[in-house]
Design a protein around this motif. Structure first.
Motif, mmCIF file in Angstrom:
data_model
loop_
_atom_site.group_PDB
_atom_site.id
_atom_site.type_symbol
_atom_site.label_atom_id
_atom_site.label_comp_id
_atom_site.label_asym_id
_atom_site.label_seq_id
_atom_site.Cartn_x
_atom_site.Cartn_y
_atom_site.Cartn_z
ATOM 1 N N VAL A 11 -17.922 -39.132 -22.829
ATOM 2 C CA VAL A 11 -19.305 -39.147 -23.332
ATOM 3 C C VAL A 11 -20.069 -37.927 -22.810
ATOM 4 N N LEU A 14 -19.116 -35.080 -24.920
ATOM 5 C CA LEU A 14 -19.796 -35.159 -26.223
ATOM 6 C C LEU A 14 -21.255 -34.739 -26.108
ATOM 7 N N THR B 367 -25.571 -41.271 -26.532
ATOM 8 C CA THR B 367 -24.349 -40.675 -27.065
ATOM 9 C C THR B 367 -23.267 -41.748 -27.197
ATOM 10 N N TYR B 368 -23.182 -42.612 -26.180
ATOM 11 C CA TYR B 368 -22.175 -43.674 -26.200
ATOM 12 C C TYR B 368 -22.398 -44.652 -27.359
ATOM 13 N N SER B 371 -21.436 -43.282 -30.647
ATOM 14 C CA SER B 371 -20.109 -42.692 -30.804
ATOM 15 C C SER B 371 -19.217 -43.585 -31.655
#
Lengths: 95, 493
Positions: A11, A14, B367-368, B371
């Motif tokens: 993460v 990302l 973001t998690y 995703s």
């Protein structure tokens, strides 16, 4: 659901945030605390419920497809850490 | 005149028009107060003294020419989240080091067009992420209030902690603020000031550094209800530059202050009576109910069954939107750049050095949950729950309820560096338990001081209105203010 160190690293990659080993360990604990807290949403029955897209019902505003602004290259690059001839400068990306 | 900083905006407006003082004198009085107090309070991250004096001089010219605007010569503090042309705009973050935008936000442009004077930029939680103003790159803001007989420094709340503290300590006549989950109302409640988050779409978001775009709204923090109404009138507008700006005329909010609330139906949502809620919060809530009843309002028990899910849904939606909005800070176009061996390494090092801990945490969560493989379980589920939260409000309003009365915060101001909250992020997030539902549903909410606790610290009540019915909130808020009185801290700084 909970995250492990490999997921934290993935993460972070990302999100384009460099993390140290210490960061990863701390973030794993914190992210799991937050994910544990939001877990309770799973118990809500949402069958037939539309997801929220806009809190205030309104029509999308449109305008004429014409140029209304521009000729501001100096302003656009004024705050850049590095610029040259109105281009943003970055490390080389193509060989 | 004696102490010019003691005047409310309404009083200063009168004093300026009747030539009892000048805009230049008023601005100088605030600049002197800031110089004396800011080393202790840390409310301002940038004082723009020269600009303030120039603006005040121009105001005096317009007053002399009989062309005074509605806020002519009124000195304001501006939250560091608002883009101000050629002036420090960094969202109290290291990553925006040195950023001075070449444009003005719509809200500040509106204020300045009405004659307001800018004193400087106000401290805040980094990127408006926080409930204590401790996540700022510029250090914590101290609450002008202290517990009776104590020297312990308290937080002013957040994220608009600099706005609330500067208004409470009289370091500006009023301040701009923003509210994504409670960032106007919680600090207002913790400092004995008045803060209103208007309906989503009422104030333009153009030129405000984005946190969570579907939740962010600007509003004022002021010393009393009338001043908040005066400021909102100037801040609100219909703006073609913001596609979510709503096409509705801005009413004369000040006219609603003091209007009768007789016969209005006020809902008391039972879900806001939390387990383990301090007795003093329950007591101030009951006091507020009595004030409104005495003024002729009808009190009705109501239910908003999805209330407990608002905070967890918020901690999916807000970080998700933040992770996307904050992707732009990459060391290329503005702010900090940390060199790296290639472009990705430069991005990663810049963002690691530029963002503080809380901001990184929220970007990571966002973001998690966005995703691959998790989007449906988290983000989509949260947006569906959000629909249910909004439906709860629509149901009570359809039943004839005009507004809701709740506590504003689960406690009075707490200490800077509170160990419990530092150890568990969720404990800090619980500060917004009463305010966050309002953002999730896009509704207007106002926090008004309603009394002091046993330690002499201010406690606030929140009124939640129908969409675009800020006027009713000003009417009800002024009833509470009339009955409870006004509160200002004893000066220790």
């Amino acid at each position: 659901m909970s995250v492990d160190t490999a997921t934290v690293r993935r993460v972070a990659r990302l999100a384009r945030i460099a993390v140290s080993d210490d960061d990863v360990a701390a973030m794993e604990t914190e992210l799991n605390a937050i994910l544990g807290f939001v877990e309770q949403l799973a118990e809500v029955d949402v069958s037939g419920v539309e997801p929220m897209t806009s809190v205030i019902p309104m029509e999308m505003k449109k305008r004429q497809d014409v140029v209304t602004d521009g000729e501001k290259a100096d302003d656009v690059v004024a705050n850049a850490p590095a610029s040259e001839d109105h281009f943003f400068m970055v490390p080389k990306v193509v060989e | 005149m004696s102490d010019l900083t003691a005047l409310t905006i309404a009083e200063a407006r009168e004093a300026l028009v009747t030539k009892q003082t000048s805009a230049a004198e008023l601005t100088d009085a605030y600049l002197a107060a800031i110089e004396a107090a800011n080393p202790q309070i840390n409310a301002y991250v940038k004082v723009t003294a020269d600009k303030a004096r120039a603006m005040a001089k121009a105001s005096d010219g317009r007053i002399a020419a009989g062309e005074a605007g509605p806020l002519e010569g009124i000195p304001l503090g501006i939250k560091d989240l608002f883009a101000t042309e050629g002036v420090h705009t960094q969202a109290a973050s290291h990553i925006l080091d040195g950023f001075e935008p070449r444009y003005e936000s719509t809200v500040t442009a509106n204020l300045f067009a009405d004659g307001a004077v800018m004193l400087g930029k106000l401290n805040m939680d980094e990127f408006a992420m926080g409930s204590s103003n401790e996540t700022s790159y510029y250090g914590a803001v101290k609450n002008p209030w202290r517990r009776k007989g104590s020297n312990l420094d308290l937080v002013p709340g957040g994220s608009s902690g600099g706005s609330a503290a500067s208004v409470a300590a009289r370091l500006c006549a009023g301040a701009t603020a923003t509210d994504t989950g409670g960032s106007i109302r919680q600090p207002a409640a913790l400092t004995g000031t008045v803060g209103i988050k208007p309906t989503y779409g009422r104030c333009s978001r153009w030129g405000i550094v984005a946190f969570a775009s579907s939740l962010d709204q600007a509003g004022p923090i002021a010393r009393d209800v009338r001043d908040a109404a005066i400021l909102l009138k100037s801040m609100a507008s219909v703006d073609p530059k913001d596609t979510t700006s709503v096409d509705r005329d801005v009413p004369d909010y000040e006219a609603a202050v003091g209007r009768s609330v007789k016969g209005l139906k006020i809902g008391i949502p039972k879900e806001y009576r939390m387990d383990g809620m301090p007795a003093e919060i329950e007591a101030v809530w009951q006091k507020g109910i009595a004030f409104l009843k005495d003024a002729g309002a009808e009190i009705v028990d109501v239910s908003l069954p999805h209330t407990k899910y608002a905070l967890p849904a918020y901690y999916i939606v807000a970080p998700a939107e933040a992770s996307s909005n904050l992707a732009r800070y990459d060391g290329v176009r503005y702010g900090l750049r940390v060199p790296g061996r290639d472009i990705a390494d430069m991005y990663e090092k810049t963002r690691a050095a530029g963002f503080g801990h809380e901001v990184k945490r929220r970007i990571m969560i966002g973001t998690y949950v966005l995703s691959a493989g998790y989007y449906d379980a988290y983000y989509l589920q949260a947006q569906k729950v959000r629909t249910l939260i909004k439906r709860d409000f629509e149901t009570v309003y359809a039943d004839g309820i005009d507004a809701l009365l709740t506590p504003a915060t689960p406690s009075a101001a707490f200490g800077i560096g509170d160990q419990d909250m530092a150890a568990d992020p969720v404990k800090m997030y619980l500060n917004d338990i009463f305010t966050v539902t309002v953002n999730m549903a896009g509704l207007p909410g106002i926090a008004v001081p309603a009394g002091l606790d046993d330690g002499g610290l201010p406690l606030g009540l929140q009124l939640i209105g129908r969409p675009f019915d800020e006027e009713t909130l000003f009417s009800l808020g002024s009833v509470i203010e009339q009955a409870a009185g006004r509160f200002s801290p004893d000066k220790w700084w």
